[in-house]
Design an enzyme around this catalytic site. Structure first.
Site, PDB file in Angstrom:
ATOM      1  CE1 TYR A 118      51.702 -53.478  -8.995  1.00  9.37           C
ATOM      2  CE2 TYR A 118      53.045 -55.393  -9.553  1.00  9.37           C
ATOM      3  CZ  TYR A 118      52.889 -54.020  -9.460  1.00  9.37           C
ATOM      4  OH  TYR A 118      53.913 -53.186  -9.835  1.00  9.37           O
ATOM      5  NE  ARG A 125      50.856 -48.968 -13.436  1.00 10.49           N
ATOM      6  CZ  ARG A 125      51.627 -49.083 -12.369  1.00 10.49           C
ATOM      7  NH1 ARG A 125      51.704 -48.089 -11.504  1.00 10.49           N
ATOM      8  NH2 ARG A 125      52.301 -50.200 -12.134  1.00 10.49           N
ATOM      9  CE1 TYR A 178      61.677 -54.684 -11.918  1.00  4.02           C
ATOM     10  CE2 TYR A 178      59.377 -54.847 -11.277  1.00  4.02           C
ATOM     11  CZ  TYR A 178      60.677 -54.473 -10.997  1.00  4.02           C
ATOM     12  OH  TYR A 178      60.960 -53.887  -9.794  1.00  4.02           O
ATOM     13  NE  ARG A 191      63.172 -49.433 -10.002  1.00  4.27           N
ATOM     14  CZ  ARG A 191      62.538 -50.524  -9.634  1.00  4.27           C
ATOM     15  NH1 ARG A 191      61.774 -50.552  -8.561  1.00  4.27           N
ATOM     16  NH2 ARG A 191      62.647 -51.624 -10.355  1.00  4.27           N
ATOM     17  CD  GLU A 304      56.396 -50.653  -2.079  1.00  6.50           C
ATOM     18  OE1 GLU A 304      56.140 -51.815  -2.456  1.00  6.50           O
ATOM     19  OE2 GLU A 304      55.835 -49.648  -2.536  1.00  6.50           O
TER      20      GLU A 304
HETATM   21  C1  LIG Z   1      58.227 -52.552  -5.066  1.00  6.81           C
HETATM   22  C2  LIG Z   1      58.100 -52.407  -6.369  1.00  6.81           C
HETATM   23  O1  LIG Z   1      57.025 -51.896  -7.015  1.00  6.81           O
HETATM   24  C3  LIG Z   1      55.908 -51.331  -6.359  1.00  6.81           C
HETATM   25  C4  LIG Z   1      54.894 -51.094  -7.413  1.00  6.81           C
HETATM   26  C5  LIG Z   1      54.774 -49.894  -8.056  1.00  6.81           C
HETATM   27  C6  LIG Z   1      53.811 -49.703  -9.183  1.00  6.81           C
HETATM   28  O2  LIG Z   1      53.426 -50.691  -9.809  1.00  6.81           O
HETATM   29  O3  LIG Z   1      53.435 -48.552  -9.440  1.00  6.81           O
HETATM   30  C7  LIG Z   1      55.559 -48.788  -7.675  1.00  6.81           C
HETATM   31  C8  LIG Z   1      56.423 -48.909  -6.610  1.00  6.81           C
HETATM   32  C9  LIG Z   1      56.247 -50.018  -5.670  1.00  6.81           C
HETATM   33  O4  LIG Z   1      55.163 -49.649  -4.860  1.00  6.81           O
HETATM   34  C10 LIG Z   1      59.205 -52.793  -7.298  1.00  6.81           C
HETATM   35  O5  LIG Z   1      58.895 -53.332  -8.353  1.00  6.81           O
HETATM   36  O6  LIG Z   1      60.365 -52.516  -6.954  1.00  6.81           O
END
Ligand SMILES: C=C(O[C@@H]1C=C(C(=O)O)C=C[C@H]1O)C(=O)O
Length: 320
Positions: A118, A125, A178, A191, A304
């Site tokens: 990830y 990205r 983050y 979000r 999630e």
């Molecule tokens: C769950 C989280 O992230 C996840 C990761 C994401 C991404 O990297 O595009 C987008 C939403 C979620 O699927 C979070 O950080 O709150």
């Protein structure tokens, strides 16, 4: 048809078939029912291929899907795939990215250097976003979850003239801020994204990103599925509630009851019955809700949830 995405037990595509792009995700190994998500339009559609991507567009919306084959280097390959997508967006003239989905096989696997898949994906990205000068304001809603095979599969929707507003959650640190302990490059997503289309008929949508049990930037209630699920639902309630949307000039008064096309990603198969009970109580009986047993982007996240609010609901609640 603008595009079709199969949630199935094997990976396939992207292809252009019967005039539309099609991608099959390996998201089920649990015997759960396969389903196909279909993106439709009433306008005429032109489809094609570009650098491994498959796409279709109708003058206002672009649907595009792609796949990054299994590799030891997701940084370079993700950057290349996302840059190809940006090139297509520019070529065809759909500058506003609205919503992105990424399904990543072995998302929590760690390489010899101690980086998981990830965070490597996030680096690639972010590199593409930086090259295209995607400022924080332009970063759209997204999901990035695990899958059961097929490298990284992704699909997205972009638009030409509709207005896109990206929304943050007061309970959560914006993901693009983050701290580095969650990865060398922060995840590039908002979000939620509000899509406001003008003519001929107003039809607004709200896309809620994959949301988990994160407060600030920390995972909360590690190991406790019930409290993680409750926190996730609370996070979405606050995100789409009137107090938050009003900050963005959106007058809609939304609750979990307004969400549709809900996807609930559950890490441990055995947790699905409890999560299903909690979600059935929270979402409308009319909402489509799919439960998928896949990994989440952090090893300590157990659940999630994502969804969208359609124009009918937004009109009913007086969306601005
Ligand atoms: C769950 C989280 O992230 C996840 C990761 C994401 C991404 O990297 O595009 C987008 C939403 C979620 O699927 C979070 O950080 O709150």
């Amino acid at each position: 048809m603008l595009g079709a995405v199969g949630y199935s037990d094997r990976a396939g595509g992207p292809v252009v078939r019967d005039g539309h792009p099609s991608l099959t995700l390996s998201m089920r190994d649990d015997g759960g029912p396969a389903f196909t998500e279909v993106w439709r339009t009433t306008a005429d559609v032109t489809s094609g291929r570009h650098k491994g991507l498959a796409y279709a567009h109708d003058g206002e919306y672009l649907f595009c899907c792609g796949r990054i084959e299994e590799t030891a280097d997701y940084v370079t390959s993700t950057e290349a795939a996302y840059l190809a997508a940006f090139e297509l967006i520019e070529l065809l003239g759909y500058p506003n990215v609205v919503r992105v989905w990424n399904m990543v096989n072995e998302i929590n696997d760690v390489d010899d250097g101690g980086h998981n898949v990830y965070t490597q994906f996030c680096r690639g990205r972010a590199a593409a976003f930086e090259q295209r000068q995607m400022s924080e304001r332009l970063i759209p809603a997204a999901t990035c979850v695990g899958s059961h095979g097929g490298g990284v599969a992704f699909y997205f929707i972009a638009c030409r003239s509709a207005r896109v507003t990206n929304i943050e959650n007061p309970r959560q640190t914006p993901a693009y801020r983050y701290p580095p302990r969650y990865g060398i490059k922060s995840p590039s997503f908002a979000r939620a994204t509000y899509l406001s289309s003008g003519s001929p008929v107003r039809s607004d949508y709200l896309f809620v990103s994959g949301t988990a049990s994160i407060l600030g930037c920390e995972t909360v209630y590690k190991g406790d599925i019930e409290r993680q699920c409750a926190t996730t639902l609370d996070n979405i309630s606050v995100l789409i509630g009137p107090g938050n949307l009003a900050k963005y000039g959106i007058g809609a008064d939304l609750t979990l009851q307004d969400l549709d096309s809900v996807k609930v990603y559950v890490k441990r198969d055995a947790d699905i019955p409890l999560v299903r009970r909690m979600c059935s109580g929270a979402f409308s009986g009319d909402a489509e809700v799919a439960y998928l047993n896949v990994d989440i982007c952090r090893d300590d996240l157990l659940v999630e949830i994502e969804g969208m609010v359609t124009p009918e609901r937004l009109t009913a609640s007086g969306g601005a």
